[in-house]
Design an enzyme around this catalytic site. Sequence first.
Site: not given
Ligand code: NAP
Length: 263
Positions: A171, A76, A24
């Site tokens: 989730y 992936d 990610g």
């Molecule tokens: P984000 O900006 O949407 O980044 C997630 C990344 O994961 C994106 O680049 C996405 O690519 C990639 N991804 C999705 N499916 C994938 C796959 N099958 N294989 C490889 N890469 C994949 O989200 P974020 O907020 O940074 O979240 C990062 C982590 O923190 C996640 O696990 C999320 O659940 C966790 N989290 C976030 C929050 C929050 O408030 N933001 C809170 C708690 C936990 P595409 O964009 O190309 O799909």
Amino acid sequence: MVRVQGGVMAAPVRLKSILALVTGGGSGIGRAVSQRLSQEGASVAVVDLNIKSANDTVQTLLRDFPGQDHAAFAADVSQSESVNALMELIQSRFSVPPRVAVSSAGITRDEFLLRMSEESFDAVLNINLKGPFLITQAVARAVVASGHNGGSIINIGSIVGKVGNLGQANYAASKAGVEGLTRTAAKELSKFGIRCNTVLPGFIATPMTDKVPQKVLDKFADMIPLGRLGQPEDVADVIAFLASDDSKYITGASIEVTGGLYL
Ligand code: NAP
């Protein structure tokens, strides 16, 4: 340890010559983690579904931390063939296995339980839970096969995995599973010197939370004792600590990074 240069506090450099893998890594928290680990001296294998976004992150690393080796990979995380091919590519590119692995790839498919489809439940579990399982297993296997034990695996859960959240049955289940997976990995992998910990972010301003309606974000911001949504760098700071030997006696832990929010 924080170094002092000319009276200015410089960031610590705790990961010199370490190879880190960040899934990610093309967006949000994963990009901030890639930048922070690189700032700490690590070479970073930036992994994302979308090679362009992974490449964009690598360009920022090469610009800001020239002289270190970084590379982008498309994979992936929910597919074992893709993860196995990724590990082969990384090891042939860097000649060593990653000693730090951060699983930040994740998705949401929000819907109330009564309307949630099996497809959206499976999609979220496959990426958010099976992904960290495959990455943890592949990295641990590579470290053990190398004959040089030691490493730090950090999986990103969520405060939602602890307390639940409306519209996020899939989730919340995936993120609770990440904690159980990581605690078990910590017990099994300690004999190889591999520590495993989970970070539980609260609400962090990233493309993932951009999808949440502003009035909902404002409501949550009001509930956060520290008075603001988190930034990706707030999570990256904690991950850099867990990646480094400053946390050498911590494994199987879950660390909340929520500004004090407990839904
Ligand atoms: P984000 O900006 O949407 O980044 C997630 C990344 O994961 C994106 O680049 C996405 O690519 C990639 N991804 C999705 N499916 C994938 C796959 N099958 N294989 C490889 N890469 C994949 O989200 P974020 O907020 O940074 O979240 C990062 C982590 O923190 C996640 O696990 C999320 O659940 C966790 N989290 C976030 C929050 C929050 O408030 N933001 C809170 C708690 C936990 P595409 O964009 O190309 O799909």
